[in-house]
Design an enzyme around this catalytic site. Sequence first.
Site, short mmCIF file in Angstrom:
data_model
loop_
_atom_site.label_atom_id
_atom_site.label_comp_id
_atom_site.label_asym_id
_atom_site.label_seq_id
_atom_site.Cartn_x
_atom_site.Cartn_y
_atom_site.Cartn_z
CD GLU A 1 -3.00 -1.08 2.23
OE1 GLU A 1 -2.94 -0.21 3.11
OE2 GLU A 1 -3.92 -1.90 2.16
CD GLU B 1 -3.71 -6.07 4.14
OE1 GLU B 1 -4.52 -5.25 4.59
OE2 GLU B 1 -2.47 -5.85 4.12
O1 LIG Z 1 -6.84 -1.60 8.74
C1 LIG Z 1 -6.76 -2.97 8.54
C2 LIG Z 1 -5.56 -3.31 7.66
C3 LIG Z 1 -4.21 -3.01 8.33
O2 LIG Z 1 -4.15 -3.66 9.58
C4 LIG Z 1 -3.11 -3.49 7.38
O3 LIG Z 1 -1.82 -3.41 7.96
C5 LIG Z 1 -3.09 -2.66 6.11
O4 LIG Z 1 -2.40 -3.32 5.06
C6 LIG Z 1 -4.49 -2.29 5.69
N1 LIG Z 1 -4.83 -1.59 4.62
C7 LIG Z 1 -6.15 -1.35 4.70
C8 LIG Z 1 -6.93 -0.55 3.70
N2 LIG Z 1 -6.36 0.73 3.59
C9 LIG Z 1 -6.35 1.63 4.64
C10 LIG Z 1 -5.20 1.69 5.39
C11 LIG Z 1 -5.10 2.60 6.42
C12 LIG Z 1 -6.15 3.44 6.71
C13 LIG Z 1 -7.32 3.36 5.96
C14 LIG Z 1 -7.42 2.44 4.93
C15 LIG Z 1 -6.65 -1.93 5.82
N3 LIG Z 1 -5.61 -2.53 6.41
#
Ligand SMILES: OC[C@@H]1[C@@H](O)[C@H](O)[C@@H](O)c2nc(CNc3ccccc3)cn21
Length: 456
Positions: free
Chosen positions: A163, A364
Amino acid sequence: MIFPEDFVWGAATASYQIEGAVKEDGRGQSIWDTFSHAPGNVANGDTGDVACDHYHRYQDDVGLMRELGLAAYRFSIAWPRIQPDGWGSINPRGLAFYDRLVDALLEADISPYVTLYHWDLPQGLEERGGWTDRDTAFRFADYAQAVHDKLGDRVGDWATLNEPWVSAYLGYGNGVHAPGQRDPAAAMRSAHHLLLGHGLAARRLRDGGARRIMLVVNSAPVLTPAQVNDPAAVPGEADAAAVHRIHTLLTRQFLDPAVNGTYPAEVLEAAERNGGAGHIKDGDLELINAPIDLVGVNYYNPCVVESGPGLPADAAWPGSEGVRFATADAPTTAMGWPIVPDGLSRLLVRLSRDYPRVGLMVTENGAAFEDVVENGRVHDADRVAYLNGHLREVWRAIEAGADLRGYLVWSLLDNFEWAEGYRRRFGIVHVDFTTQTRVLKDSAVWYRDVIARNGL
Ligand SMILES: OC[C@@H]1[C@@H](O)[C@H](O)[C@@H](O)c2nc(CNc3ccccc3)cn21
């Protein structure tokens, strides 16, 4: 609904969120160590100092993975364990942990999927500018090569970055993530240098014989409120422009350069308006466009927008002038994120169409809910419903022709949820952070059966 015979079922985690042992065996500090220890950045003052203590409990955790019948386990490597300051000599004790983890996974007949960067940049590099500094991209490639040299004989699946949008725009744009900078120009520079690091590292991995290389992105279908529940809804011109703009900033900003070797014009224009595009050097796009095999898609919820004349750009979204982020008419998870399962199939079909040269993997998907332990069990029916609904959409996307290779649930374990700390639980396995006891939630038992049946 039966999935293809070779469909890969797995689970995902990340180093800073589960390992703990932040000062053990020569590990250096990361920007998340610094950020989480600074008051006010993380809920309840939580840090990853101990987390799930996975560094010491990995054998038992691999045992849980085997019990669930996982075919793959996606985990990230903490760069500060390998190079404590981010450059120079390799810390053999840090590398030895991942060596042991990989061997334990292979012994359990589980394929290791390695993510080289899941946000824990060595603090030493941040002090030299972090991702705003072009040199960090080259340091990342050196680190990637050092890890692949050690593990590449047993690890075939490699993700360079997790990401980059989040690293750049939450880390350097609005500052809700480490390193906590609030500078849209720094964010845009960082996004480019992350992509450059991806391309440079992908070339080193390919030269080292890596079997499959991927870039993992947080992506989403960008929809107007009306489109959330009515895919046939036709937005007006202004709303359609808002949708296109955010789709471009969120997804095309990263996949167009990585997969096609081009930047969308809107990104270049946004860069010119936010500090200039001087950081984009001749030849960079060719370096970024290193051939990759898969795009990893992290999907949780759609992004809902509409036009909003005169609205300033959000600090996390330079270039989003005139866009208003809206809410969806849908139930939400404990994160406040809307639950829209068909957003996943809409996204996967679109990405398959827009980037036909690469395969896709859901790297994910998952949800946080207010889990309650009752008599040593967690009856997380809401999480089972979320996963079941989204897996039905994964199946539909495959039926619609998407080249979808697998699904990795986020997450194996309850863990450190970044700025939310430990108050938000995404795991299919419950972790008591006081005793470190693991308990399979009902969703883990359900997922085990899905894997055994290869379907729903
Ligand atoms: O928030 C849940 C997970 C996180 O624990 C993972 O480390 C990460 O890869 C992850 N990405 C998202 C989607 N994108 C996002 C990330 C941060 C804030 C808001 C959305 C969710 N998540």
